[in-house]
Motif scaffolding. Structure first.
Motif, mmCIF file in Angstrom:
data_model
loop_
_atom_site.group_PDB
_atom_site.id
_atom_site.type_symbol
_atom_site.label_atom_id
_atom_site.label_comp_id
_atom_site.label_asym_id
_atom_site.label_seq_id
_atom_site.Cartn_x
_atom_site.Cartn_y
_atom_site.Cartn_z
ATOM 1 N N ALA A 1 0.833 -1.204 0.000
ATOM 2 C CA ALA A 1 0.000 0.000 0.000
ATOM 3 C C ALA A 1 0.869 1.256 0.000
ATOM 4 C CB ALA A 1 -0.923 -0.001 1.211
ATOM 5 N N ILE A 2 0.436 2.268 -0.748
ATOM 6 C CA ILE A 2 1.157 3.529 -0.868
ATOM 7 C C ILE A 2 0.304 4.655 -0.289
ATOM 8 C CG2 ILE A 2 2.180 5.195 -2.496
ATOM 9 C CD1 ILE A 2 3.717 2.580 -2.302
ATOM 10 N N LEU A 3 0.955 5.559 0.419
ATOM 11 C CA LEU A 3 0.267 6.723 0.958
ATOM 12 C C LEU A 3 -0.364 7.544 -0.165
ATOM 13 C CD1 LEU A 3 3.042 7.761 3.475
ATOM 14 C CD2 LEU A 3 0.732 7.065 4.137
ATOM 15 N N ASN A 4 -1.427 8.248 0.155
ATOM 16 C CA ASN A 4 -2.149 9.056 -0.818
ATOM 17 C C ASN A 4 -1.352 10.324 -1.153
ATOM 18 O OD1 ASN A 4 -3.919 10.598 -2.289
ATOM 19 N ND2 ASN A 4 -5.541 10.626 -0.757
ATOM 20 N N PRO A 5 -0.804 10.437 -2.382
ATOM 21 C CA PRO A 5 -0.015 11.630 -2.715
ATOM 22 C C PRO A 5 -0.865 12.875 -2.928
ATOM 23 C CG PRO A 5 -0.217 10.226 -4.642
ATOM 24 C CD PRO A 5 -0.859 9.485 -3.499
ATOM 25 N N ARG A 6 -2.203 12.720 -2.943
ATOM 26 C CA ARG A 6 -3.084 13.873 -3.087
ATOM 27 C C ARG A 6 -3.366 14.540 -1.742
ATOM 28 N NH1 ARG A 6 -4.668 9.698 -5.413
ATOM 29 N NH2 ARG A 6 -6.382 9.249 -3.983
ATOM 30 N N LEU A 7 -2.921 13.903 -0.669
ATOM 31 C CA LEU A 7 -3.051 14.505 0.653
ATOM 32 C C LEU A 7 -1.936 15.529 0.804
ATOM 33 C CD1 LEU A 7 -5.024 13.993 3.007
ATOM 34 C CD2 LEU A 7 -3.248 12.611 4.058
ATOM 35 N N ILE B 1 10.308 7.595 -3.213
ATOM 36 C CA ILE B 1 10.088 8.322 -1.957
ATOM 37 C C ILE B 1 8.753 7.904 -1.340
ATOM 38 C CG2 ILE B 1 9.702 10.597 -0.948
ATOM 39 C CD1 ILE B 1 11.549 11.710 -3.161
ATOM 40 N N ALA B 2 7.715 7.820 -2.171
ATOM 41 C CA ALA B 2 6.389 7.438 -1.677
ATOM 42 C C ALA B 2 6.419 6.036 -1.066
ATOM 43 C CB ALA B 2 5.373 7.501 -2.817
ATOM 44 N N GLN B 3 7.143 5.111 -1.707
ATOM 45 C CA GLN B 3 7.243 3.752 -1.173
ATOM 46 C C GLN B 3 7.977 3.747 0.168
ATOM 47 O OE1 GLN B 3 8.131 0.464 -3.925
ATOM 48 N NE2 GLN B 3 8.048 1.926 -5.607
ATOM 49 N N ARG B 4 9.037 4.526 0.251
ATOM 50 C CA ARG B 4 9.790 4.577 1.498
ATOM 51 C C ARG B 4 8.964 5.218 2.616
ATOM 52 N NH1 ARG B 4 14.026 6.551 -0.547
ATOM 53 N NH2 ARG B 4 13.786 8.739 0.042
ATOM 54 N N MET B 5 8.266 6.289 2.293
ATOM 55 C CA MET B 5 7.404 6.937 3.284
ATOM 56 C C MET B 5 6.312 5.985 3.756
ATOM 57 S SD MET B 5 6.955 10.711 1.509
ATOM 58 C CE MET B 5 5.412 10.980 2.390
#
Length: 312
Positions: A12-18, A217-221
Motif C-alpha cells: 500500500a502507498i500513501l495518498n499523494p493527493r493529501l 520516496i512514496a514507497q519509502r514513506m
C-alpha cells in the motif's frame, strides 16, 4: 508473531493527493526529491528547469494542524524566478480564485527587487486540483496572467496555474508513450495509492526519471507507521468535518421547511379570519398554525403603499 502495522497491505502507498504527503514527497532535501520536484515543475511550465532550491516555508512537514494551514512547496529557480506549488483535494467554501490571486501577489511582492527601478522576476502559483476549478471547463491545465480586453499582456510577471486531476485521471490506461509529462504526473498523483493500478503506475514511473524518484520516496514513506497514523488522522478529521456540515445543512433545511410551513399556515389562518369570519382559535386549529403567531400577525400594523413623489 507478525508485527501489527497501520499499513493496509505490504504494498500500500500513501495518498499523494493529501497535502502533507505531497509536500513531504518534494521537500526531502535529497537529490531524488529535488529531481522529482524539478521534473514536476518542468512538466507544469513546459520548459526545462535546470536547478532550483527550496525556500523556507511554514508550516513544517510534521505540523499537527494541516486542515487550517496552507501546505505549499516554495522554490526559487536558477534564474531567480519563484514558484509556490500546492495540492488541493477538495473545493473549499471560499473563493479559490481570489485565494490563488492573493497568494500569487504575495509571492510577486516578495520577489520584487529593491532599488530605484521596478524589477521583479516571474512568479508562478501552481495548484494541483482534485476538482474542476470551473464546472464548464475540463481543461487539463489553465494558465492565468494579467491581460487587457484585447489579450495584450501587462508584464507577465504574475502567473496562476491550475492543473485538473479529474480531467487527467480519465486518461488512465492510455499507452504511456502517448502521454505528455504533465499527464504522467497527473496520473501518478491520481493512482499511486490505487493498488489495482500498480503496474500501470510503475510503467509511468519507468518512463520519467522524476516520477521514478517520487515513486521511490512514496514507497519509502509508506513503510513508516507514523505516516499512516497521520494520514488516517487527517482522513478522520475531514470525515468528521463534512459530517458536521451535512448535519448542520440538513438541520437548517428542516428548520427552513418547518418555518415555511408555519408561515403558510398563519397566512391561511388570517385569510379564514378576515374573509370568512372565523375566530382566531378556530382558524389556528384548522390551519395547524400556532395561536400566538396568528394573534401576533393580526395585531401587526398594516403596511400601506406610499404615494409616488410628484414629478417636477
Amino acid at each position: 508473531m507478525q508485527k501489527q502495522t497501520l499499513r493496509p497491505s505490504p504494498t500500500a502507498i500513501l495518498n499523494p493527493r493529501l497535502d502533507v504527503n505531497f509536500k513531504a514527497m518534494f521537500t526531502q532535501g535529497t537529490k531524488e526529491s529535488d529531481t522529482a520536484l524539478q521534473s514536476f515543475i518542468s512538466a507544469a511550465l513546459g520548459r526545462k528547469i535546470k536547478s532550483l532550491k527550496l525556500d523556507p516555508n511554514e508550516p513544517a512537514v510534521d505540523a499537527p494542524s494541516q486542515m487550517q494551514m496552507s501546505f505549499d512547496v516554495a522554490v526559487t529557480f536558477d534564474d531567480g524566478e519563484k514558484a509556490s506549488i500546492e495540492m488541493q483535494v477538495r473545493e473549499h467554501e471560499y473563493d479559490y480564485a481570489v485565494r490563488s490571486e492573493v497568494q500569487a501577489a504575495r509571492l510577486l511582492n516578495n520577489n520584487a527587487k529593491k532599488g530605484c527601478k521596478w524589477r521583479a522576476n516571474k512568479v508562478y502559483q501552481i495548484s494541483v486540483l482534485n476538482f474542476h476549478f470551473k464546472n464548464g471547463d475540463k481543461s487539463e491545465m489553465a494558465w492565468y496572467t494579467m491581460r487587457d480586453d484585447k489579450g495584450n499582456g501587462l508584464a507577465d510577471r504574475l502567473n496562476v496555474i491550475f492543473i485538473d486531476l479529474l480531467t487527467i485521471k480519465r486518461l488512465v490506461g492510455t499507452p504511456v508513450e502517448s502521454l505528455t509529462p504533465l499527464q504522467k504526473w497527473g496520473l501518478f498523483f491520481s493512482y499511486a495509492d490505487d493498488e489495482s493500478k500498480t503496474e500501470y503506475v510503475r510503467q509511468i514511473a519507468k518512463s520519467e526519471e522524476g516520477i521514478m524518484e517520487a515513486d521511490r520516496i512514496a514507497q519509502r514513506m509508506s513503510e513508516e507507521d507514523a505516516n499512516w497514523f497521520r494520514q488516517n488522522s487527517i482522513d478522520i478529521g475531514r470525515r468528521d468535518y463534512y459530517s458536521d456540515i451535512d448535519a448542520a445543512t440538513e438541520k437548517g433545511l428542516k428548520e427552513g421547511r418547518e418555518q415555511g410551513a408555519q408561515e403558510k399556515a398563519v397566512e391561511d389562518a388570517i385569510v379564514a379570519i378576515k374573509e370568512f369570519g372565523a375566530t382566531p382559535e378556530l382558524a389556528a386549529e384548522k390551519m395547524g398554525a400556532p395561536l400566538d403567531k396568528v394573534l401576533e400577525a393580526l395585531s401587526a400594523p398594516a403596511v400601506t403603499a406610499q404615494p409616488a413623489p410628484a414629478q417636477g
